[in-house]
Design a protein around this motif. Structure first.
Motif, PDB file in Angstrom:
ATOM      1  N   ALA A  15      55.807 -62.106 -24.555  1.00  0.00           N
ATOM      2  CA  ALA A  15      56.077 -61.275 -25.721  1.00  0.00           C
ATOM      3  C   ALA A  15      55.539 -59.885 -25.412  1.00  0.00           C
ATOM      4  CB  ALA A  15      55.419 -61.836 -26.982  1.00  0.00           C
ATOM      5  N   TRP A  16      56.051 -58.900 -26.153  1.00  0.00           N
ATOM      6  CA  TRP A  16      55.652 -57.518 -25.854  1.00  0.00           C
ATOM      7  C   TRP A  16      54.159 -57.318 -25.952  1.00  0.00           C
ATOM      8  CZ3 TRP A  16      59.108 -55.259 -23.250  1.00  0.00           C
ATOM      9  CH2 TRP A  16      60.468 -55.407 -23.530  1.00  0.00           C
ATOM     10  N   ASP A  17      53.477 -58.035 -26.843  1.00  0.00           N
ATOM     11  CA  ASP A  17      52.042 -57.802 -27.020  1.00  0.00           C
ATOM     12  C   ASP A  17      51.177 -58.820 -26.297  1.00  0.00           C
ATOM     13  OD1 ASP A  17      52.809 -59.908 -28.588  1.00  0.00           O
ATOM     14  OD2 ASP A  17      51.702 -59.281 -30.384  1.00  0.00           O
ATOM     15  N   MET A  18      51.777 -59.660 -25.457  1.00  0.00           N
ATOM     16  CA  MET A  18      50.991 -60.625 -24.698  1.00  0.00           C
ATOM     17  C   MET A  18      50.337 -59.963 -23.504  1.00  0.00           C
ATOM     18  SD  MET A  18      53.182 -64.164 -24.551  1.00  0.00           S
ATOM     19  CE  MET A  18      52.014 -64.853 -23.368  1.00  0.00           C
ATOM     20  N   PRO A  19      49.111 -60.356 -23.170  1.00  0.00           N
ATOM     21  CA  PRO A  19      48.457 -59.748 -22.015  1.00  0.00           C
ATOM     22  C   PRO A  19      49.061 -60.171 -20.681  1.00  0.00           C
ATOM     23  CG  PRO A  19      47.103 -61.494 -22.956  1.00  0.00           C
ATOM     24  CD  PRO A  19      48.238 -61.273 -23.914  1.00  0.00           C
TER      25      PRO A  19
END
Length: 204
Positions: A15-19
């Protein structure tokens, strides 16, 4: 895919905000399941690459490979012979992974490829990859390109001899094989992220 006596379902998690994006897998004795989730196969940090999604396992003789990657570069890594681990571990695959299409990028550029898929036919390996916008409704420009190589590790070349794993100056490299003509009357937009099916008659 069936490897030895197990069916293996590989999946992406990102996901876009996953590290850190990664690949997991689940196994079953039958194609219909039930599947047991085995968790992480590898993630971006472990093998030092961006966009570690879109897994395609590919068996070539005694070798089990996986095509991985997105618009940040598409790579070939090698798995253990049961398909459930990285051959010789993450450090080895970090060192030995092969860039086969696109270029290493730390930003998003959809003139390169994602959804990579390899088949072997008549002495050649064919890499299919999708470029363009996948998710803009009727304006989606997603489409499929192909290049081929005599070696699974590449180089994969377009008909004009250009290497798919090279800078493209904004023009996707490869032979365009699946697309939709823009226009208000069309009923399909953005075909891409393909896989190849070979049926019992040998048709592709």
């Amino acid at each position: 895919i069936k490897i030895k006596d197990k069916w293996i379902y590989y999946y992406s998690l990102a996901a876009w905000d996953m590290p850190s994006a990664g690949i997991g897998y689940a196994i079953a004795d039958d194609i219909a399941g039930p599947y047991t989730d085995m968790g992480l196969l590898c993630n971006e940090d472990q093998i030092d690459m961006n966009g570690l999604i879109d897994p395609q396992p590919f068996i070539d003789g005694d070798h089990v490979y996986m095509v991985v990657g997105s618009f940040h570069g598409n790579y070939l890594i090698e798995l253990t012979d049961d398909g459930m681990g990285l051959l010789n571990g993450a450090d080895s695959q970090t060192e030995n992974k092969v860039l086969i299409a696109g270029i290493p990028l730390d930003y998003f550029n959809n003139t390169y490829y994602e959804g990579g898929y390899i088949i072997k036919r008549d002495g050649y390996y064919y890499f299919f990859g999708s470029a363009g916008s996948c998710c803009e409704k009727d304006s989606s420009s997603y489409r499929v390109y192909v290049g081929r190589s005599k070696n699974v590790n590449g180089p994969y070349l377009a008909p004009d001899g250009k290497n798919l794993a090279s800078a493209n100056n904004g023009q996707t490299i490869g032979k365009l094989v699946l697309w939709c003509v823009p226009g208000a009357s069309r009923t399909t937009a953005g075909p891409g992220h393909n896989s190849i099916l070979i049926d019992d008659a040998g048709d592709y």
